[in-house]
Each structure stands twice: as C-alpha cells, then as structure tokens.
Design a protein around this motif. Structure first.
Motif, PDB file in Angstrom:
ATOM      1  N   VAL A  74       0.837  -1.200   0.000  1.00  0.00           N
ATOM      2  CA  VAL A  74       0.000   0.000   0.000  1.00  0.00           C
ATOM      3  C   VAL A  74       0.873   1.252   0.000  1.00  0.00           C
ATOM      4  N   LEU A  75       1.896   1.272   0.839  1.00  0.00           N
ATOM      5  CA  LEU A  75       2.775   2.443   0.902  1.00  0.00           C
ATOM      6  C   LEU A  75       3.508   2.647  -0.432  1.00  0.00           C
ATOM      7  N   SER A  76       3.930   1.555  -1.064  1.00  0.00           N
ATOM      8  CA  SER A  76       4.577   1.664  -2.374  1.00  0.00           C
ATOM      9  C   SER A  76       3.609   2.211  -3.417  1.00  0.00           C
ATOM     10  N   ALA A  77       2.333   1.809  -3.303  1.00  0.00           N
ATOM     11  CA  ALA A  77       1.318   2.311  -4.236  1.00  0.00           C
ATOM     12  C   ALA A  77       1.137   3.821  -4.082  1.00  0.00           C
ATOM     13  N   VAL A  78       1.136   4.299  -2.843  1.00  0.00           N
ATOM     14  CA  VAL A  78       1.001   5.739  -2.589  1.00  0.00           C
ATOM     15  C   VAL A  78       2.176   6.487  -3.210  1.00  0.00           C
ATOM     16  N   ARG A  79       3.364   5.947  -3.029  1.00  0.00           N
ATOM     17  CA  ARG A  79       4.547   6.618  -3.587  1.00  0.00           C
ATOM     18  C   ARG A  79       4.500   6.634  -5.116  1.00  0.00           C
ATOM     19  N   THR A  80       3.966   5.561  -5.708  1.00  0.00           N
ATOM     20  CA  THR A  80       3.804   5.510  -7.164  1.00  0.00           C
ATOM     21  C   THR A  80       2.917   6.652  -7.646  1.00  0.00           C
ATOM     22  N   MET A  81       1.831   6.906  -6.938  1.00  0.00           N
ATOM     23  CA  MET A  81       0.906   7.983  -7.320  1.00  0.00           C
ATOM     24  C   MET A  81       1.579   9.353  -7.200  1.00  0.00           C
ATOM     25  N   TRP A  82       2.397   9.539  -6.184  1.00  0.00           N
ATOM     26  CA  TRP A  82       3.138  10.802  -6.054  1.00  0.00           C
ATOM     27  C   TRP A  82       4.106  10.964  -7.226  1.00  0.00           C
ATOM     28  N   ALA A  83       4.723   9.829  -7.644  1.00  0.00           N
ATOM     29  CA  ALA A  83       5.677   9.898  -8.755  1.00  0.00           C
ATOM     30  C   ALA A  83       4.972  10.270 -10.058  1.00  0.00           C
TER      31      ALA A  83
END
Length: 621
Positions: free
Chosen positions: A393-402
C-alpha cells in the motif's frame, strides 16, 4: 497478405502470454509454399474426401518424434486460403460430431480423444488439429478463412470442457503436452485477428469459460488452468468493441463478481485474487475503448470485494510477495485514475516551505480521479497487520506521487491518508514503520514540501509512543529531515520538538547520574542507548548554525546534563559537538566548562582527555 506464389515460415508465430511463449519457443518450424516447385503437393486434396485429406496431411506433416527441434517440412499448396477453408471446415465438423448430444463429461472425453495423438491408429483429428495450427500462424487472410468455418467457437467450447471437467490423470504425457500447446496457440493466434476473434463470440462459450474461472471449481483441471487464463487474457488484450458488448449483454462482470464475493474467504487468497485480476483485466483493457465494464464493476459492488480479497492476505506468512497480490494492488492503483472529471484542489499550503517548492494547480501527468478506489488501499492499511500487504500500500502511494506531485495534495486534503497512517504506524510491524518514514522523507526531499501537520503528529508519536522501537525509527527520520535544510532548525524549534528532546535528554541524564552511569540490561540497554544517541544527534543538528537554538539549549539549563553524557564514549562525540555549538554564545564560559571537565577527569579517562583537548583547541581564543 497475398499468399499465392509465396513461401513463408510458419509454426513459430508471434505468441501471447509470457510463460506460454517460452513453452512454444522450441516448436518446429514448417515452410509452407504456394506455387510450382519440386515439393510435396496436395493440390488434389482441395475437394477430396475427409479420408483423402487426412491421408495427404499425414504424409505432409511430420509426426512427433520425427519432427525434431530443427526439422523443416516443405509443403506446396495452390492456395493457403482454400486449404485453410477446407481443413478448418473438416475439423469443425469432426468436433461437432464429437460433442453433439453428449453430457459435458463425455463430450470432454470425446473431444480430447479426437484431437490427441494415438500413434498409428485413427489420427485424423490430430492431423487436422496440427494442420489448422500451422495455418493459423500464417496471415490474417488465412485466419479469416479459419474463422468462417465456425471453428473458433468450437475450440473455445473445448477449452471450457478441458478446464471445467478434468479427467482422472496425475500428469500429461509428452504427446498430450504437444497437443495442448498446439490447441492453445491456435486460440492465441485467433485472438490476434479481429475477424477470427469475433468468431469466439458466436455462442455462450466465452461466458461459460469466464464463469468457470470465477467459480473456482475444486475439480477444475490444474493442467488446463494456466492455458485457460492465458487465452482469456489474450481475448481481453484485444480491446475489441464486440467483446465489450458481449460481456455487457451476458452480464459477465456482475455475475463473476458475485461468484467471487461468495468464494472470498473460503479459498486461498492467491486463487481468489488471480480470478479477480482476470476480471479486472477485462475492465482495464476495455476502458480506453469504453467505460461500460468499469461502470458495471462499480455497480456490482466491486470495491468491497477488492477490500475483502486483499485482507485475505492479512493472515498469510509475511515472506515473499505473491505475484497475484502485486498484480491486484497494481490494478487497484490503476482504478484510482478512472473517472470523467478532475478532482479540485485549492491552495491551502502552510508556510514556511522549502526553496523550490511550487504548488501545481495544473493537471499535468496522471492524476487521481477515483477516491473510492484509493479508499480500498487506505482501508487495507487501517485493518491489516501484514507487513507485505502494508508495504504494498505504501509503495502504491509513492507511485501515485511519482505520477504527479499534485496527487499528494488531492489525497491528503480529501482523505488524509498520511496523517491517519502516522497514528497507526506504532501498531504495525517494524518493516512497515521503516517504509512509512521513508515515504515521509520522500515527501520532503522529492516533493520539496514541508507537511507541518504531519510532522506535528510525528512529534507527538515520538513523545507518547509506548513502543521505543517505533520512536527510534520516527526520530531517525526526523534527524534525516532536519539535516536536509537549515529551515528545519526554525521549524522544529517553533513546533516545540527541540524543547521536547532537551527535556527527554535531561530525564535520561538524571537516570544515568543516579545509577552511577551504569546502564540497563542488554537488549533494553542497546535500544535506549541508540535512542539517546539519535536524540543527541538531532539536537546537535538543530543547533548547527542556529544561535537561537543554542540560546534555547542554554535557557533550558542543559549544560550540566550534556556534561554527564561526556562520560560515555558512545555519546561523547555528539555531546562535544553540542558544546562546540554553544561556544558561539559565550566562548569564555564554554572554554571554562571544557577545561573544568578536562581537569576533573581521572587518570584512567585518557580518551576523554584527548577528546576534550580537541574541542578546546578548536575554540577561538
């Protein structure tokens, strides 16, 4: 493509489906020619009887065992299209005879019996299968002739029977594997051509096959599961409007989701998520053409099902990431981008901010439009204690920021995920805590944004958390952020963080003085020592170049307590650095403090004397 008078290599055609393409990589190549030449000719077979056709094919096509990896069959035909028409018509007729009037289990046996290799006895069906396999790998015109025979729908019906009604067999023999590969590759070739693909939609076979995969029957054939999913994914990837209309008319998405909702929780998470991924794949692949299946997914309570399936992973071993879980999280992330209108974000940034920060209003890059999909991920983090699931989930959030820095503000000013996650982090496994605070650092260093409210919550966590290990990870992150820009010296002073750290250090120094500088038992000792080290380093970082912060430390009466830390070698370097920073206020006063500590040290404390002399020599006279 015009086939007359041309030679072409077929057999090793463009493949679909990753793992399957590796299986087919070693399949023999056949050279099929049309026109005159000194090669085997089957011109007389165009209108011949079925027996004449198969006898001719038997002579033309190499048999298993004789057709090695590098073998080449040379066959010359007056017209590939005419041959394709005749051979596919014949195979379609034979399959219809095999299936007609039989219950599913018997039809399955009859179809396999027709297509399988049986040595020298009655191999007409096998040769027809092999011929069509070769012909479907040539060109689109030939594929079109195959489609006109009605063969694609019959092949799909057979695939359904092979998958849903297994025979009692522990393994497939080599000849069976060869038949399976040819059968599946024919379907994959059909999926690559629009006219042939339409042939798959002529009956209810596609619906039946999808229902079989989402019912997850206990007795479905394990040997046919991978090829079945491979074919269905190839159909999905075709992005054909006819497929979308077929799935809508047969209510496939809603019925599949209902099946999976009933089964979720009763079957292993990887099996359920693989089937969910298949249905979501149809939704995703069709979305650029039409939003119909996406709307059906939403109306069929798709989001609660996603949450239910993801939370099934909560109780699983926290070791390797299941590839089906990774795919499912990726599809949920994709769902966050689905929607007609952009979400509005108003500038409510709290200042001061880092140099280079700019609030972007324009929707450049991929932006989040679907908060309902994001809430699935947010709720997973709220409810799960599984480290693999939470870090996904945290990796998914960072993907969206990227994708777009604007997505942070879209999400944080509507659903407040990061603000809420701070409160949950102490309850999560250590690996999740580390990933969360890396995410916080990325927010500061990559987006150049100071999240004042989030940092205040982290500060509260450092003060109140009952978990020293979480406090340590949080403080290490604050230390990293504090060293990133001088602005944080002011921010963390004004927020009260500096004063809070000084109070905790004073308390720790008093405990050390009372215990005669004897530390607690091992384990607790290591954690407390590391926590104290990080607090001292954070204070030293905040004092560097900041007279105001040095004054705060002096006003808190911290000098005698910093001197206590000098007695421990692990704290000494940072403590001396703090004293050196204090010298900017009053050099003479702190020269006397350092010299006093030097004079009071014992003969056995040689290293302490040397360290004090270094500080003394660095102070201005």
């Amino acid at each position: 493509m015009e086939s007359r008078g041309k030679w072409m290599a077929v057999g090793k055609t463009a493949l679909h489906g990753g793992h399957w393409s590796q299986k087919y990589a070693q399949w023999p190549t056949f050279l099929v020619g049309t026109g005159d030449g000194e090669s085997l000719e089957l011109k007389s077979l165009a209108k011949g009887s079925p027996s004449a056709l198969t006898i001719g094919l038997e002579g033309a096509l190499p048999t298993p065992g004789l057709a090695g990896e590098h073998s080449v069959g040379i066959i010359c035909f007056p017209s590939l299209q005419r041959l394709a028409e005749d051979v596919s018509d014949q195979l379609a007729q034979e399959l219809q005879k095999a299936l007609a009037g039989k219950p599913a289990e018997k039809a399955r046996v009859a179809a396999w019996e027709l297509l399988s290799w049986k040595g020298d006895v009655d191999q007409d069906g096998y040769l027809l299968l092999k011929s069509v396999y070769v012909l479907t790998g040539t060109d689109s015109e030939t594929l079109g002739r195959v489609a006109e025979s009605g063969l694609p729908a019959l092949l799909l019906r057979c695939l359904y029977l092979f998958f849903a009604f297994p025979v009692e067999k522990d393994e497939l023999f080599e000849n069976d594997v060869q038949v399976q590969r040819m059968f599946v590759q024919m379907l994959l070739n059909i999926c690559s051509e629009s006219q042939a693909l339409e042939g798959l939609l002529s009956g209810s076979d596609l619906q039946a096959l999808l229902m079989a995969t989402t019912c997850l029957r206990e007795h479905s054939c394990c040997f046919w599961k991978e090829p079945t999913f491979c074919v269905l994914r190839a159909i999905s990837k075709a992005q054909n409007l006819g497929i979308i209309q077929y799935l809508q008319a047969t209510d496939c998405v809603r019925l599949s989701l209902q099946n999976l909702s009933r089964l979720a929780g009763t079957l292993p998470a990887p099996e359920v998520s693989e089937a969910v991924n298949l249905i979501l794949g149809f939704v995703k692949d069709s979305y650029p053409v039409s939003a119909t299946l996406f709307l059906e997914f939403e109306n069929a309570e798709g989001y609660p099902l996603l949450l239910k399936v993801l939370l099934q992973y909560d109780g699983l071993p926290q070791s390797e990431v299941d590839p089906h879980l990774e795919e499912l999280v990726g599809l949920v992330v994709w769902l966050t981008t689905c929607g007609k209108s952009e979400l509005k974000v108003f500038d409510s940034v709290t200042y001061p901010q880092l140099e280079g920060f700019k609030f972007y209003q324009e929707a450049s890059g991929v932006t989040v439009k679907n908060l309902q999909a994001f809430q699935v991920l947010q709720n997973v983090f709220h409810k799960s204690s599984n480290s693999v699931l939470c870090t996904q989930v945290l990796s998914a959030v960072r993907t969206m920021w990227a994708w777009n820095a604007r997505n942070f503000f879209l999400l944080e000013w509507t659903l407040q995920p990061i603000s809420q996650f701070v409160e949950l982090v102490p309850l999560k496994p250590a690996l999740v805590q580390v990933h969360f605070f890396r995410l916080l650092e990325a927010l500061v260093f990559e987006l150049h944004y100071v999240p004042h409210e989030i940092l205040r919550k982290v500060q509260h966590l450092i003060k109140e958390s009952p978990e020293p290990s979480c406090t340590l990870v949080a403080l290490q992150s604050i230390l990293s952020i504090a060293g990133g820009d001088p602005l944080f010296s002011d921010i963390f002073r004004d927020s009260g963080l500096l004063g809070m750290l000084l109070a905790q250090l004073r308390r720790q120094a008093k405990i050390m003085r009372k215990s005669g500088n004897k530390e607690s038992a091992s384990g607790v000792q290591d954690l407390e020592r590391e926590l104290t080290c990080v607090m001292l380093r954070t204070v030293a970082t905040l004092l560097k170049g900041s007279i105001r912060n040095a004054v705060v430390l002096k006003d808190h009466g911290m000098v005698p307590f910093i001197k206590i830390f000098l007695d421990h070698e692990c704290y000494r370097e940072t403590s001396l650095s703090i004293l050196e920073q204090l010298s900017v206020i009053n050099t003479e006063e702190y020269m006397s403090i350092t010299v006093g500590a030097l004079c009071s040290s014992t003969q056995g404390e040689l290293q302490l004397k040397l360290d004090l002399l270094k500080v003394t020599s660095s102070l201005p006279l």
